[in-house]
Every structure is written in C-alpha cells, then in structure tokens.
Design a protein around this motif. Structure first.
Motif, short mmCIF file in Angstrom:
data_model
loop_
_atom_site.label_atom_id
_atom_site.label_comp_id
_atom_site.label_asym_id
_atom_site.label_seq_id
_atom_site.Cartn_x
_atom_site.Cartn_y
_atom_site.Cartn_z
N VAL A 1 0.84 -1.20 0.00
CA VAL A 1 0.00 0.00 0.00
C VAL A 1 0.88 1.25 0.00
O VAL A 1 0.57 2.25 -0.67
CB VAL A 1 -0.96 -0.01 1.21
CG1 VAL A 1 -1.62 1.35 1.40
CG2 VAL A 1 -2.02 -1.09 1.01
N GLY A 2 2.00 1.19 0.73
CA GLY A 2 2.93 2.32 0.70
C GLY A 2 3.51 2.55 -0.68
O GLY A 2 3.63 3.69 -1.13
N VAL A 3 3.87 1.46 -1.37
CA VAL A 3 4.40 1.58 -2.73
C VAL A 3 3.34 2.15 -3.66
O VAL A 3 3.60 3.06 -4.46
CB VAL A 3 4.88 0.20 -3.25
CG1 VAL A 3 5.16 0.26 -4.74
CG2 VAL A 3 6.13 -0.23 -2.51
N LEU A 4 2.13 1.60 -3.57
CA LEU A 4 1.05 2.08 -4.43
C LEU A 4 0.74 3.55 -4.16
O LEU A 4 0.50 4.34 -5.08
CB LEU A 4 -0.20 1.23 -4.24
CG LEU A 4 -0.10 -0.20 -4.79
CD1 LEU A 4 -1.32 -1.01 -4.39
CD2 LEU A 4 0.05 -0.18 -6.31
N GLY A 5 0.72 3.90 -2.84
CA GLY A 5 0.49 5.31 -2.51
C GLY A 5 1.58 6.20 -3.08
O GLY A 5 1.30 7.29 -3.60
#
Length: 444
Positions: free
Chosen positions: A156-160
C-alpha cells in the motif's frame, strides 16, 4: 476438530478470513490514488497562491502553514467521530464519501477569489482527509492476515507513492503544458483541478462497488457509541499502542512537511533563480516526486523485513532512518544543486519507513471490535503532529531557514527512536497468533 476456511491470497498477500480477492484488489486500486489525492493540495495550492491570487512568495510559507493548521484543527475534532462511523456504519461508505468531498474541494479551489476562500474550502478538504485517511487505515488493518501485515502495508505504501508520483508529477506539470498550448494561467489551473476532481469521483465509485460492506464484527457484537468514543484513548494504556500513536504524530507531521515545504522550497528557489511560476512549481514538484520515488522503491525492501521483526524493534529502525533523512538536510544549501537528489532520496526513505513502522505496529495491536475508533485516535495523534509541526514550520521556513521544518522533524525522530527502544525493553510484545493459523489449527 479442524475447520477449513478458504484462505484467499492476492499475490504474496494472505487475506484475512472473509476478505475476497476482489475486495483486496479494489482496495489496492483505491490506495493507489488516495494519498495522491490528499497530497495534491500542496501543489494545487502553491499554483493558486502564485498564479490566481498573486500572493508574494515571501508570504506563501506562512499562509501555507496557516492553512494546514486550520485543516488540522478541523481534523482533530472529526477523527474520533469518523472512527465511530467507520466502526458503526462500515468502511466502504465512509471511504467513498471522503473521496467525493476531496473531489468537491478540488473543483472549488481554483475558484477562490481570496485567501479567505481557501480557508473555507479547507473545511471540505479536512472532512475528506478525515474520512479517507480513517477508512484507508482501518481497511489496511482489516484485510491482511497477520503473517502478511508488513507486506500489505509495504505494498500500500508503494502504491500510494506511485499514486503520488502519477498524480502530482503528471498533473503537477499539467498547468505548464496547458499554458504552452495557449491557455491562460487561470484556465490552466482550473482545468488541472477539474481533472483531479474527476479522478476523485472515479475512485469513490471504485470503493463503493469493490470494497467489502459492513464491519468485521456482527451488529449485535459492536460496542455502543459511548464505548467507541473512549476506546481509542483507553487503549493508550497499552504502551505499544501509545508508542504507535506517537509514531503517527511524527509520520503525519513528516509527510505533511515533505508535501508542503519540499514543493515550496523548490518553487521559491526556482523563482529566485529567474524561472516563471509554472516552471518553478514544476521544479518544486519534481523534488517532492524524487523523494516519493525513493520511498516506493524502499518500501518493498522494508515491508518483508518488518514481518520478520518484533514490530517495536522495526519502529526503532524506521525512526533511525527517518532521523538520518531529515537531519542530513543540514548539509544541503541549495535544493536545485547537483547533489541535492541524494538528500531527497534519504528523505523519502525516512518518510516511508516511519509510515510502514507505525502502521504495522497499530495494525498488530488494534483490537478488532474497536479498530475504527483506535485508528481514529491514531489519526488524531497524526493530526496534532501536522498541526504543531507545519504551523511552526511555515514561520521557520519564512523567517529562519527553508530547512528548519525538516530539522524539527529529525529531532523528533531521534526522540521516538529512544522511546521505541525503551518500550521494546520494558513492554515486549506478547505472541500473537495469525487468524488463518488459528482457524486451520481448529482453535476458536
């Protein structure tokens, strides 16, 4: 007796019981856009202040800090009620409503005729931030099995981070593209903000159709509103939850400082070097995006590592990395210099590290029946961090040094590193069984 339940996965992520792959994929799609939609306000606001309202650059740091301060006052009042709604009504509805509110904010922002109008529109924005951040953080706790929590937070951090790059870099450069095509500065700002508003509404539709409805707890088992209201603060008696609240204070403050003051630092330096406003803002945006690219490349390295560590030890590591990234700016005089990229890479690594460490810890510790309320208190702590750090940071930026807000955050990172070490020694985490492992072992 062993009871078999389907253990769904999306890629390397084991999902919690009851979460289907379509729920997981829809959440990842929404997560890609959500943080970018929240953070684009810094780029859009800088453009509106410069091009639409003609505010001198020497005043923009204080105005930006004050607008953030106003926003956080509102979010402080709303995070706990939003958490209660998330626990009582459900994640999906509140998440979708928040995205609609962000869309309305961006549709109205370029129509501002004064700085006072921006304060008014920030009310809508604050409501959107509260509901989107609260619902996203709660779903992030709900959806992964415990064995995959660090990896889910990292993804989720990467996607964000990718969403920030796409939203802020792509659309942050749109005003310059439109002005080169013959549009006026006002028209370029208006059309850019309308595109962002349209994206927000599209993601709201994805959330409404794709996420799992309701809450993880049956209606008859849900705590009443009064219990939910106090539960977030009562859970702070757990030193690991208290530490996670402190990490939110730093993580949200760090994220806001980067989003607000990296763009502003690069933009004002560009204008001082003789660039036009659109080119200078594009330059400032590129600095911010550099930090975000470093963050998204670092997240998949750190996420699996967190899953193999005690979560408090992982948070100590994350705080150390963030301290290095922020305090290193003491040695950077020119944000447009040839070696500046290395400093922004360190900054991005530190920012995402604190986010991953704090989210993984609160995800492990938040009780299932009161997750929305505990996440609400977690976000209240983050709002206080933004409130105090950015309001003082704007004045330090204008009157002392553009690096000052980052140095303040770096000092706080050091203090939280020491607090993490203390909690690790004095309040070690008890063993926590994974939901799927309990089920497959026949434990109820």
């Amino acid at each position: 007796m062993t009871v078999e339940h389907p253990a769904y996965r999306i890629g390397p992520i084991h999902l919690a019981p009851g979460i289907l792959p379509r729920h997981g994929w829809s959440f990842l799609g929404a997560a890609f856009f959500s943080i970018g939609l929240v953070t684009f306000i810094a780029i859009g606001q800088t453009y509106v202040l410069t091009e639409h309202l003609k505010v001198p650059t020497a005043q923009q740091g204080s105005i930006s800090g004050d607008l953030v301060f106003w926003t956080e006052l509102i979010t402080l009042a709303l995070f706990i009620p939003a958490g209660i709604l998330i626990d009582r009504i459900g994640r999906r509805s509140i998440y979708a409503i928040g995205l609609v509110l962000l869309g309305l904010t961006y549709a109205l922002y370029p129509l501002a005729e004064s700085v006072g109008d921006l304060y008014l529109y920030r009310i809508l924005y604050a409501c959107g931030v509260v509901t989107v951040a609260g619902a996203l953080s709660t779903v992030l706790v709900d959806y992964p099995a415990e064995r995959s929590r660090g990896k889910m937070v990292a993804i989720v951090g990467v996607l964000g981070g990718l969403g920030i790059v796409v939203t802020n870099q792509g659309l942050g450069a749109l005003p310059q593209t439109l002005t080169k095509a013959g549009f006026s500065g006002d028209e370029a700002g208006l059309y850019t903000h309308l595109v962002i508003a349209g994206i927000a509404l599209g993601v709201a539709l994805l959330v409404a159709l794709g996420l799992k409805g309701g809450t993880p707890v049956h209606k008859k088992d849900r705590p009443d509103v009064r219990a939910l209201f106090v539960s977030g603060f009562a859970q702070a008696r757990n030193p690991r939850i208290l530490l996670s609240y402190a990490s939110a204070f730093i993580a949200r403050g760090d994220q806001s400082v980067n989003a607000t003051f990296l763009v502003l630092w690069g933009s004002t330096a560009g204008i001082a070097a003789g660039m036009g406003s659109a080119e200078a803002i594009k330059t400032g945006t590129l600095i911010f995006v550099t930090a975000q690219i470093a963050a998204l490349l670092w997240a998949p390295v750190l996420g699996p590592l967190i899953d193999r560590m005690d979560r408090v030890s992982a948070l100590a590591l994350c705080m150390g990395l963030a301290a290095i990234g922020n305090l290193a700016l003491l040695f950077l005089d020119d944000p447009l210099g040839g070696n500046a990229t290395y400093f922004f890479i360190l900054l991005g690594i530190g920012q995402i590290s604190v986010y991953l460490g704090g989210q993984s810890l609160i995800g492990q510790e938040a009780p299932k029946r009161e997750r929305g309320s505990v996440i609400g208190a977690f976000n209240v702590s983050g709002a206080i961090g933004i409130l105090l750090i950015t309001s003082s940071g704007g004045r330090l930026f204008d009157h002392l040094d553009p690096r000052a807000p980052f140095i303040v955050v770096g000092v706080l990172n050091v203090l939280l590193f020491l607090a993490s070490v203390y909690v690790r020694l004095k309040a070690p985490s008890p063993p926590i069984a994974d939901d799927h492992e309990r089920e497959h072992a026949g434990v109820h």
